[in-house]
Design a protein around this motif. Structure first.
Motif, short mmCIF file in Angstrom:
data_model
loop_
_atom_site.label_atom_id
_atom_site.label_comp_id
_atom_site.label_asym_id
_atom_site.label_seq_id
_atom_site.Cartn_x
_atom_site.Cartn_y
_atom_site.Cartn_z
N PHE A 192 0.84 -1.19 0.00
CA PHE A 192 0.00 0.00 0.00
C PHE A 192 0.88 1.26 0.00
O PHE A 192 0.67 2.19 -0.79
CB PHE A 192 -0.89 -0.05 1.25
N LEU A 193 1.89 1.22 0.84
CA LEU A 193 2.81 2.35 0.94
C LEU A 193 3.54 2.57 -0.38
O LEU A 193 3.72 3.70 -0.84
CB LEU A 193 3.82 2.07 2.06
N LEU A 194 3.92 1.46 -0.99
CA LEU A 194 4.64 1.53 -2.27
C LEU A 194 3.77 2.17 -3.34
O LEU A 194 4.23 3.01 -4.12
CB LEU A 194 5.02 0.10 -2.69
N VAL A 195 2.51 1.77 -3.38
CA VAL A 195 1.59 2.32 -4.39
C VAL A 195 1.33 3.80 -4.12
O VAL A 195 1.11 4.58 -5.05
CB VAL A 195 0.27 1.51 -4.40
N LEU A 196 1.40 4.20 -2.85
CA LEU A 196 1.25 5.63 -2.55
C LEU A 196 2.48 6.40 -3.02
O LEU A 196 2.37 7.49 -3.57
CB LEU A 196 1.10 5.85 -1.05
N LEU A 197 3.65 5.78 -2.82
CA LEU A 197 4.90 6.52 -3.06
C LEU A 197 5.35 6.51 -4.52
O LEU A 197 5.89 7.48 -5.02
CB LEU A 197 6.02 5.93 -2.19
N LEU A 198 5.09 5.37 -5.20
CA LEU A 198 5.63 5.19 -6.55
C LEU A 198 5.21 6.29 -7.53
O LEU A 198 6.07 6.91 -8.18
CB LEU A 198 5.25 3.80 -7.08
N PRO A 199 3.91 6.57 -7.63
CA PRO A 199 3.51 7.65 -8.56
C PRO A 199 4.10 9.01 -8.15
O PRO A 199 4.43 9.82 -9.01
CB PRO A 199 1.99 7.68 -8.44
N VAL A 200 4.25 9.19 -6.85
CA VAL A 200 4.83 10.45 -6.37
C VAL A 200 6.28 10.55 -6.84
O VAL A 200 6.72 11.60 -7.36
CB VAL A 200 4.76 10.51 -4.82
N LEU A 201 7.02 9.45 -6.73
CA LEU A 201 8.42 9.44 -7.17
C LEU A 201 8.52 9.62 -8.68
O LEU A 201 9.40 10.33 -9.18
CB LEU A 201 9.09 8.14 -6.73
N VAL A 202 7.61 8.96 -9.40
CA VAL A 202 7.61 9.08 -10.87
C VAL A 202 7.38 10.54 -11.26
O VAL A 202 8.08 11.11 -12.11
CB VAL A 202 6.53 8.16 -11.50
N ASP A 203 6.40 11.16 -10.60
CA ASP A 203 6.13 12.58 -10.86
C ASP A 203 7.37 13.42 -10.61
O ASP A 203 7.71 14.31 -11.39
CB ASP A 203 5.00 13.07 -9.94
N LEU A 204 8.01 13.07 -9.49
CA LEU A 204 9.18 13.85 -9.08
C LEU A 204 10.30 13.75 -10.10
O LEU A 204 10.93 14.76 -10.46
CB LEU A 204 9.65 13.32 -7.72
N PHE A 205 10.52 12.55 -10.62
CA PHE A 205 11.63 12.35 -11.55
C PHE A 205 11.30 12.83 -12.96
O PHE A 205 12.14 13.39 -13.65
CB PHE A 205 12.05 10.88 -11.57
N LEU A 206 10.04 12.60 -13.38
CA LEU A 206 9.68 12.96 -14.76
C LEU A 206 9.31 14.43 -14.90
O LEU A 206 9.67 15.10 -15.86
CB LEU A 206 8.51 12.10 -15.25
N ARG A 207 8.55 14.93 -13.90
CA ARG A 207 8.06 16.31 -14.02
C ARG A 207 8.81 17.29 -13.13
O ARG A 207 8.62 18.49 -13.22
CB ARG A 207 6.58 16.36 -13.66
N GLY A 208 9.56 16.73 -12.21
CA GLY A 208 10.31 17.62 -11.31
C GLY A 208 9.47 18.15 -10.17
O GLY A 208 9.97 18.91 -9.33
N GLU A 209 8.21 17.81 -10.11
CA GLU A 209 7.37 18.28 -9.00
C GLU A 209 6.17 17.36 -8.82
O GLU A 209 5.81 16.61 -9.72
CB GLU A 209 6.86 19.70 -9.27
N VAL A 210 5.60 17.40 -7.64
CA VAL A 210 4.37 16.65 -7.39
C VAL A 210 3.30 17.68 -7.12
O VAL A 210 3.28 18.30 -6.06
CB VAL A 210 4.53 15.72 -6.15
N HIS A 211 2.45 17.88 -8.09
CA HIS A 211 1.52 18.98 -7.94
C HIS A 211 0.07 18.52 -8.01
O HIS A 211 -0.67 18.62 -7.04
CB HIS A 211 1.81 20.03 -9.01
N ASN A 212 -0.30 17.98 -9.16
CA ASN A 212 -1.72 17.68 -9.37
C ASN A 212 -1.99 16.18 -9.28
O ASN A 212 -1.14 15.36 -9.62
CB ASN A 212 -2.15 18.15 -10.77
N TRP A 213 -3.22 15.89 -8.89
CA TRP A 213 -3.67 14.49 -8.91
C TRP A 213 -3.83 14.07 -10.37
O TRP A 213 -4.27 14.88 -11.21
CB TRP A 213 -5.01 14.40 -8.18
N HIS A 214 -3.46 12.87 -10.72
CA HIS A 214 -3.77 12.31 -12.03
C HIS A 214 -4.09 10.83 -11.85
O HIS A 214 -4.01 10.31 -10.73
CB HIS A 214 -2.61 12.53 -13.02
#
Lengths: 312, 513
Positions: free
Chosen positions: B427-449
């Motif tokens: 559960f924790l991994l699924v919470l964190l993974l998209p956040v990390l992907v956002d961070l690496f690809l977009r440089g920020e975690v801003h909007n829900w997708h």
């Protein structure tokens, strides 16, 4: 109540990376003392704990007077007295208070409880030390108390895991006498021990296991017959045993030698004339033989000849 | 043991302290829990208990002398004496008594003593009750030691009688709850890896609780709060809430402790599942009994959410159990098909665990609906119920995953523990993974997708913030429907296993001579 007192049927139990017990089966009857023998890590304690309802197998079952320990553990517990290889008494209780507590725990009440505590303490030779703290006892006295506690609810089957370990020779002899009396009183006793000569003296039957498998089981006489394809010979020489050793190694039919000082023991595959010839040649070669006799295989021989000493 | 009595080798005579015939004490004590009898015997002979009693007595005398020296007719001295008495009592009943129970349980578990107890007729729950009873005896003794001080504080008009009584009731509740928690922590330390954690957590938790209560007592806040409470109309409401909460904690602690002491094939699940189904009844019963019409819906909404989260925590354990009934359970299922059907969700097994959780959701929703007055139309209440519904959908999804995951782990208790670790980690991994992907690809975690759709916190918050509840219901309903359809066979199979075991048992009983 039906069937044997204890029946272990196709028992298997594994731990991570270790198969402790594999397809183990044996049975024992009331009034019988059965030695449970095997090298360290052979699966003795695991089997005993499963029989005592303290562990569960991966497959197979154990039956106490026909009742499964898996289906009816509580009913089976009333018939089992389990003495583990560890004994940690409660602090701040004397011997009789300790026994009194376990008698209460077994549901004994009133005069019956007091009488039982007294008779069990008396049987185990504890009455004279009854007001001693249960925590400060010698190893021998501790084991007596441990056994006394195991006897309180008058179980039909006693499962004793290494009860004699750490006892001095006198305590061992006394303990053995207690067990013989219990067996005479009709209790079945399954006992594991590393002190094989002692087991050999008191057991009616033995089960030898190695790496979780039964290697051999039955009465000692039966096993002696089955494993003693060769006769064992024990001899004592004067002077240098090495000379006799060198001679015996060249003689056909002589098995592996066990040399202990001037005593030599070896299996011999041959009839009596061949044995007589061997003795004559030994003497002729200058070995000063002072004792030379055929012996029956004892429990140690059985153990050594049936197990490989493999640890797991 | 009659066959052993005539042993000629038996030597010695019993000491005079051991009675030859039943005395009044032995007859009376036969009715008591053996653990209680033994604990009292040990405590009387032990140093810790004697020492604490003497220390408590000494403190009582010191406080009494200090009170006599600073006597004033307005009752200030009486209040001070009461506060000092409570400050003395609290560490005894919140720390010393529970830690003694903890230590006693640890000794029980050391070297397999508890195994010897379990081989007797003492069931685990009776052992645990014995520990609680022993704690209550100690509590009574400590209160007796401090009783003269409390009586003096009343006579000096520092505090009134209801305040003293309620304070002692709170102390008793605290003592029992803390002892149950301590005993449970000790029992959990059967697993060697948990021993150090259990020691530390218990000592720290109980120490902190004692420290806070001593602070409150010394500063006078505790007596002032109790004094204020007994005069308020909400007194009964608060008292019942505290009793229910403490009762729940004690029951849960004992069930947890029991599960570590029971035979591996015994039923460890039904107690928890019944407790889970009881909690909404108690909670909503409390609401109906005490909350006025204007507050009832607020309480109902809040409690629904709390009970849902509680249910999810229970369900994590339920869906990570072993799959099938143990041989012992098979031999003790109800033989009547109707009863077996009703009992099935409460019996062990991860499939039945999922079924139990679904049943719990229906039960919770039904009781919440029953409790709902509909008189309050506040926006947050509607939102809360919406959040609860969406949370339930997520819970079904994640628990179904947990059940699937447990099925891929080794059978046995280790598999259960691993499942209970891996499910929250996943559960924790699924919470964190998209956040990390956002961070690496977009440089920020801003909007829900849609990458965050498995994150219930953010998704529900997004739905609430954008007020898109209407749009959310359809996918939620579809997901729930698909999950239920996918698990229909499993759930039916879980019930059928119980019914079949019951039928086989009935057949065996009929054919038995």
């Amino acid at each position: 109540m039906s069937g044997p007192l204890l029946e272990v049927r196709n028992l298997a139990r594994s731990y991570p990376r270790v198969q402790a017990v594999r397809d183990l089966s044996f049975a024992m009857e009331r009034g019988q003392i059965t030695g449970f023998v095997g090298p360290n890590g052979a699966g003795k304690t695991t089997t005993m704990r499963i029989a005592a309802t303290l562990d569960v197998p991966d497959s197979g079952d154990v039956f106490i007077e026909g009742q499964s320990v898996l289906v009816e553990p509580r009913a089976c517990r009333n018939r089992i007295g389990y003495m583990s290889d560890q004994f940690h008494p409660y602090p701040n209780l004397d011997i009789l208070e300790y026994l009194d507590f376990f008698a209460r725990a077994h549901g004994l009440a009133g005069k019956r409880r007091l009488d039982t505590v007294r008779s069990v303490a008396s049987f185990c030779g504890l009455l004279g030390f009854a007001d001693r703290p249960a925590t400060g006892l010698s190893k021998g006295m501790g084991q007596r108390l441990h056994l006394a506690k195991t006897l309180l609810h008058d179980p039909a089957l006693l499962i004793l895991d290494e009860p004699a370990s750490g006892l001095d020779p006198r305590a061992r002899i006394e303990f053995r006498a207690l067990l013989k009396e219990l067996a005479a009183a009709g209790k079945g006793i399954l006992i594991s021990s590393h002190i094989l000569p002692e087991l050999g003296e008191m057991c009616d039957s033995v089960v030898v296991i190695e790496r979780g498998r039964r290697v051999v089981s039955g009465t000692i006489a039966e096993i002696q017959k089955s494993v003693q394809h060769e006769q064992a010979v024990a001899m004592r020489v004067l002077g240098d045993a090495a000379m006799a050793e060198r001679f015996l190694l060249t003689w056909p039919g002589v098995g592996q030698l066990a040399v202990d000082g001037q005593r030599i023991r070896f299996p011999f595959a041959g009839d009596e004339p061949a044995l007589g010839e061997l003795l004559a040649q030994l003497v002729a070669s200058g070995v000063r033989v002072v004792e030379f006799a055929r012996t029956e295989a004892n429990l140690e021989d059985i153990f050594l000849s049936t197990t490989k000493g493999n640890l797991q | 043991m009659t066959s052993l009595e005539a042993n000629p080798s038996a030597a010695g005579v019993p000491p005079a302290t051991f009675p030859l015939a039943p005395t009044r004490w032995t007859k009376w004590s036969d009715r008591l829990n053996p653990i209680l009898v033994r604990e009292v015997q040990q405590a009387v002979k032990g140093r810790v208990f004697t020492l604490t009693v003497w220390v408590a007595l000494l403190i009582t005398v010191v406080i009494a002398v200090a009170t006599a020296n600073s006597f004033d007719a307005r009752g200030g001295a009486g209040r001070d004496a009461f506060n000092a008495g409570m400050a003395t009592l609290m560490p005894l009943v919140l720390f010393v008594v529970p830690m003694q129970a903890y230590q006693s349980m640890r000794i029980e578990l050391r070297g397999g003593i508890v195994e010897q107890l379990l081989l007797s007729r003492l069931l685990p729950m009776r052992i645990l009750y014995g520990k609680l009873l022993a704690a209550m005896v100690q509590f009574t003794l400590y209160v007796s030691v401090l009783a003269p001080l409390l009586a003096t504080s009343y006579l000096l008009r520092g505090v009134d009688l209801p305040t003293i009584v309620v304070s002692l009731v709170f102390a008793l509740i605290g003592c029992i709850t803390a002892t149950a928690f301590a005993v449970s922590s000790a029992a959990q330390a059967v697993l060697p890896a948990l021993q150090a954690i259990a020691n530390l957590a218990t000592a720290f938790g109980l120490g902190l609780a004692s420290f806070l209560f001593v602070g409150a007592a010394v500063s006078g806040q505790y007596s002032a709060m109790v004094s204020y409470l007994v005069r308020e109309p909400e007194f009964a409401m608060v008292m019942v809430a505290i009793l229910l909460l403490a009762g729940t904690v004690v029951t849960l602690s004992l069930l947890v402790a029991q599960s570590f002491l029971l035979h591996a094939f015994e039923n460890k699940s039904t107690g928890f599942r019944i407790l889970l189904f009881t909690l909404p009844v108690l909670a909503f019963g409390w609401v109906l009994a005490f909350a006025g019409p204007s507050a009832r819906d607020e309480f109902t909404a809040a409690l629904t959410m709390v009970l849902l989260v509680t249910g999810i925590v229970f369900a994590v354990f339920m869906v990570t159990e072993q799959g099938e009934l143990s041989p012992r359970m098979r031999a003790h299922v109800p033989t009547r098909a109707g009863l077996a059907l009703l009992a099935a969700p409460f019996l062990p097994g991860r499939d039945r665990g999922l079924l139990c959780f679904l049943g719990y959701l229906v039960w919770l929703a039904g009781l919440a609906w029953f409790c709902w007055s509909g008189t309050t139309r506040r926006q947050w209440i509607a939102e809360m119920m919406g959040i609860a519904a969406l949370t339930a959908v997520y819970a079904i999804g994640w628990l179904a995953f947990g059940r699937w995951l447990r099925g891929r782990l080794p059978a046995g208790l280790q598999g259960n523990h691993l499942g209970r670790f891996l499910l929250p980690m996943s559960f924790l991994l699924v919470l964190l993974l998209p956040v990390l992907v956002d961070l690496f690809l977009r440089g920020e975690v801003h909007n829900w997708h849609y990458g965050h759709v498995l994150n219930p916190f953010w998704t529900i918050e997004q739905v609430d913030r954008m007020n898109t509840w209407q749009e959310a219901w359809l996918p939620a309903a579809i997901v729930t429907g698909v999950l239920l359809l996918l698990h229909a066979r499993v759930l039916v199979g879980a019930v059928r296993e119980v019914v079949a075991a019951g039928a086989a048992l009935a057949q065996r009983r009929r054919s038995a001579p």
